[in-house]
Design a protein around this motif. Structure first.
Motif, PDB file in Angstrom:
ATOM      1  N   SER A 297       1.241   4.031  -2.939  1.00 19.13           N
ATOM      2  CA  SER A 297       0.940   5.412  -2.584  1.00 19.13           C
ATOM      3  C   SER A 297       2.119   6.336  -2.890  1.00 19.13           C
ATOM      4  O   SER A 297       1.928   7.472  -3.337  1.00 19.13           O
TER       5      SER A 297
ATOM      6  N   GLY B  50       0.373   8.379  -5.511  1.00 21.16           N
ATOM      7  CA  GLY B  50      -0.444   9.157  -4.593  1.00 21.16           C
ATOM      8  C   GLY B  50      -0.403  10.648  -4.896  1.00 21.16           C
ATOM      9  O   GLY B  50       0.187  11.113  -5.870  1.00 21.16           O
ATOM     10  N   GLN B  51      -1.058  11.401  -4.015  1.00 17.82           N
ATOM     11  CA  GLN B  51      -1.162  12.849  -4.187  1.00 17.82           C
ATOM     12  C   GLN B  51       0.214  13.521  -4.162  1.00 17.82           C
ATOM     13  O   GLN B  51       0.432  14.508  -4.852  1.00 17.82           O
TER      14      GLN B  51
ATOM     15  N   TYR C 121       0.835  -1.206   0.000  1.00 12.77           N
ATOM     16  CA  TYR C 121       0.000   0.000   0.000  1.00 12.77           C
ATOM     17  C   TYR C 121       0.869   1.255   0.000  1.00 12.77           C
ATOM     18  O   TYR C 121       0.627   2.201  -0.757  1.00 12.77           O
TER      19      TYR C 121
ATOM     20  N   GLY D 141       3.129  11.659  -4.671  1.00 17.27           N
ATOM     21  CA  GLY D 141       4.022  10.631  -5.190  1.00 17.27           C
ATOM     22  C   GLY D 141       4.911  11.139  -6.304  1.00 17.27           C
ATOM     23  O   GLY D 141       4.932  12.315  -6.654  1.00 17.27           O
TER      24      GLY D 141
END
Length: 102
Positions: free
Chosen positions: A30, A34-35, A26, A37
């Motif tokens: 991420s 991810g936001q 996970y 990343g």
């Protein structure tokens, strides 16, 4: 006295490593997508380049406006500058004039 012995199952030993690898997966996904990343970093850098270009255009416009204001403010207003600003504001030209728009 009788004791009941449980045989430890093979799956019981895999529960903790499976959960740990799921949590680790996970966080790896991420970190990649991810936001904040690595893919978002590329998008942020593109957006920064676009906004820097817009910012430099705005600075150039501001400098041009400041030059025009300084030309009007120094106490010696030229008739040409006043005439040009009035015609531009009122959108007026005489019949014998040629208007060149830039």
């Amino acid at each position: 006295m009788q004791t009941i012995q449980k045989r430890k199952s093979f799956l019981g030993k895999l529960i903790v490593p499976a959960m740990a690898s799921a949590v680790l997966a996970y966080f790896v996904v991420s970190a990649k997508t991810g936001q904040y990343g690595s893919e978002a970093k590329v998008a942020f850098s593109r957006q920064l380049a676009v906004r820097n270009a817009v910012y430099s255009e705005l600075l150039a416009k501001r400098d041009a406006l400041e030059r025009r204001v300084r030309a009007m403010k120094d106490g010696t207003l030229e008739r040409d500058m006043i005439d040009e600003n009035a015609r531009r504001a009122l959108n007026v030209a005489r019949d014998d004039e040629i208007v060149i728009l830039r």
